[in-house]
Scaffold this motif. Structure first.
Motif, short mmCIF file in Angstrom:
data_model
loop_
_atom_site.label_atom_id
_atom_site.label_comp_id
_atom_site.label_asym_id
_atom_site.label_seq_id
_atom_site.Cartn_x
_atom_site.Cartn_y
_atom_site.Cartn_z
N GLU A 196 0.82 -1.21 0.00
CA GLU A 196 0.00 0.00 0.00
C GLU A 196 0.85 1.26 0.00
OE1 GLU A 196 -2.62 0.06 3.33
OE2 GLU A 196 -4.13 -1.13 2.34
N VAL A 197 2.05 1.16 0.53
CA VAL A 197 2.84 2.35 0.83
C VAL A 197 3.16 3.19 -0.41
CG1 VAL A 197 5.03 3.17 1.78
CG2 VAL A 197 3.74 1.38 2.95
N PRO A 198 3.70 2.63 -1.49
CA PRO A 198 4.01 3.47 -2.65
C PRO A 198 2.77 4.14 -3.25
CG PRO A 198 5.14 1.36 -2.81
CD PRO A 198 4.14 1.23 -1.70
N ALA A 199 1.60 3.50 -3.11
CA ALA A 199 0.38 4.04 -3.70
C ALA A 199 -0.19 5.19 -2.91
CB ALA A 199 -0.67 2.93 -3.83
N VAL A 200 0.15 5.28 -1.62
CA VAL A 200 -0.49 6.25 -0.74
C VAL A 200 0.48 7.28 -0.18
CG1 VAL A 200 -1.78 6.52 1.43
CG2 VAL A 200 -2.31 4.61 -0.09
N CYS A 201 1.70 6.85 0.14
CA CYS A 201 2.60 7.67 0.96
C CYS A 201 3.63 8.43 0.14
CB CYS A 201 3.31 6.79 2.00
SG CYS A 201 2.17 5.89 3.08
N ASP A 202 3.88 9.67 0.53
CA ASP A 202 4.92 10.48 -0.09
C ASP A 202 6.29 10.16 0.49
OD1 ASP A 202 3.06 12.29 -1.60
OD2 ASP A 202 2.40 12.75 0.42
N ARG A 203 6.29 9.76 1.75
CA ARG A 203 7.54 9.54 2.48
C ARG A 203 7.30 8.44 3.49
NH1 ARG A 203 9.75 12.45 6.88
NH2 ARG A 203 7.95 13.86 6.83
N VAL A 204 8.37 7.77 3.90
CA VAL A 204 8.28 6.62 4.79
C VAL A 204 9.26 6.79 5.95
CG1 VAL A 204 8.55 4.12 4.99
CG2 VAL A 204 7.62 5.10 2.89
N VAL A 205 8.81 6.43 7.15
CA VAL A 205 9.69 6.30 8.31
C VAL A 205 9.55 4.86 8.81
CG1 VAL A 205 10.03 6.93 10.73
CG2 VAL A 205 9.65 8.72 9.02
N ILE A 206 10.68 4.19 8.99
CA ILE A 206 10.69 2.83 9.53
C ILE A 206 11.30 2.88 10.93
CG2 ILE A 206 11.61 0.50 9.29
CD1 ILE A 206 11.61 0.87 6.30
N GLY A 215 12.71 8.25 4.21
CA GLY A 215 12.89 8.70 2.83
C GLY A 215 11.71 8.29 2.00
N THR A 216 11.78 8.43 0.69
CA THR A 216 10.72 7.93 -0.17
C THR A 216 10.78 6.41 -0.19
OG1 THR A 216 12.07 7.93 -2.16
CG2 THR A 216 10.93 9.99 -1.62
N ALA A 217 9.69 5.80 -0.66
CA ALA A 217 9.67 4.34 -0.76
C ALA A 217 10.80 3.85 -1.66
CB ALA A 217 8.31 3.87 -1.29
N GLU A 218 11.06 4.60 -2.74
CA GLU A 218 12.13 4.20 -3.66
C GLU A 218 13.51 4.30 -3.01
OE1 GLU A 218 9.74 6.41 -4.28
OE2 GLU A 218 8.51 5.29 -5.70
N GLU A 219 13.73 5.36 -2.23
CA GLU A 219 15.02 5.53 -1.56
C GLU A 219 15.27 4.42 -0.55
OE1 GLU A 219 15.28 10.43 -1.81
OE2 GLU A 219 14.43 9.44 -0.03
#
Length: 250
Positions: free
Chosen positions: A196-206, A216-220
């Motif tokens: 779901e994350v790439p479809a919804v989120c601009d940025r991610v924190v783990i 960072g972004t899902a791609e990063e």
């Protein structure tokens, strides 16, 4: 971009267990932040502190520039919160529950009616409008919880597993709603469904072991996976495994 949600150095312990250990993050208007971590990482504890449901041992929470613990009533007026497994009043109808929530939020008259109708339309609750909540499926109950979180048009939305219990079509609708809502507010979404994350989120924190281990972004973040075919899932496993091993060694 000014942050509408700001967490600064949050700490929370339960006895000898340090559940959250210095987490800081910021989310601006128009941004959806994916907040990820394995079970027991401290996600729900962090989100409860962000929502003013749980007081931190140390650190600071700001909602739309308002200190959560100095001015909790003002801060919560700017906040919509959907906790994991949100409790609902089963004997109430959907209409009655949203009316009750709207009144708690200070809405009345035409403004209350308009807010109820808009929230029901956006979450597609019209087919069960007059049903008691205890008769609803898990998916519909989740949508009732989401409707109460958005009906007062908050500046900040905190959503803990918002698509839990929804079928694929319902998940698609909720993802679209999150993207639509993000135009006017800041949103933080916790989910265990990584696709779901790439479809919804601009940025991610783990996070893992109560600490931020990547952002960072899902791609990063996917690029940090230690293999030739990087993916967010592979990077997630690698980063959280490293953090858990480091804590165990310490």
């Amino acid at each position: 971009m000014a942050a509408l949600l700001r967490l600064e150095s949050l700490v929370k312990s339960f006895g000898a267990i340090r559940a959250v250990d210095g987490i800081s993050l910021a989310v601006g208007r128009g941004e959806v932040l994916g907040f990820l971590g394995p079970n027991g990482a401290g996600k729900s504890t962090t989100m409860k502190m962000a929502a003013g449901f749980l007081e931190p041992d140390a650190g600071r929470v700001e909602i739309a520039g308002i200190d959560m613990w100095a001015n909790p009533v003002r801060a919560k007026r700017e906040l919509g919160y959907l906790p994991e497994g949100a409790p609902l009043y089963g004997e109430m109808t959907v209409r009655g529950f949203l009316k009750f929530c709207g009144k708690v939020r200070g809405l009345s008259g035409a403004a209350l009616k308009r807010a109820m109708e808009e929230a029901a339309e956006r979450t597609e609750l019209q087919p069960v409008w007059g049903q008691s909540i205890e008769t609803l499926s898990k998916g519909y109950r989740r949508r009732v919880g989401l409707a109460q979180a958005i009906m007062h048009r908050p500046a900040v939305l905190i959503l803990d597993e918002p698509t839990d219990g929804l079928d694929p079509n319902q998940k698609r609708v909720v993802r679209g709603l999150i993207r639509d809502m993000a135009r006017d507010c800041a949103i933080i979404v916790s989910t265990h469904i990584l696709e779901e994350v790439p479809a919804v989120c601009d940025r991610v924190v783990i996070i893992a072991q109560g600490c931020v281990v990547a952002q960072g972004t899902a791609e990063e973040i996917a690029a940090r996976a230690p293999q030739e075919a990087p993916s967010l899932e592979a990077a997630f496993r690698h980063l959280t495994t490293q953090a858990n091993a480091g804590r165990a060694a310490a």
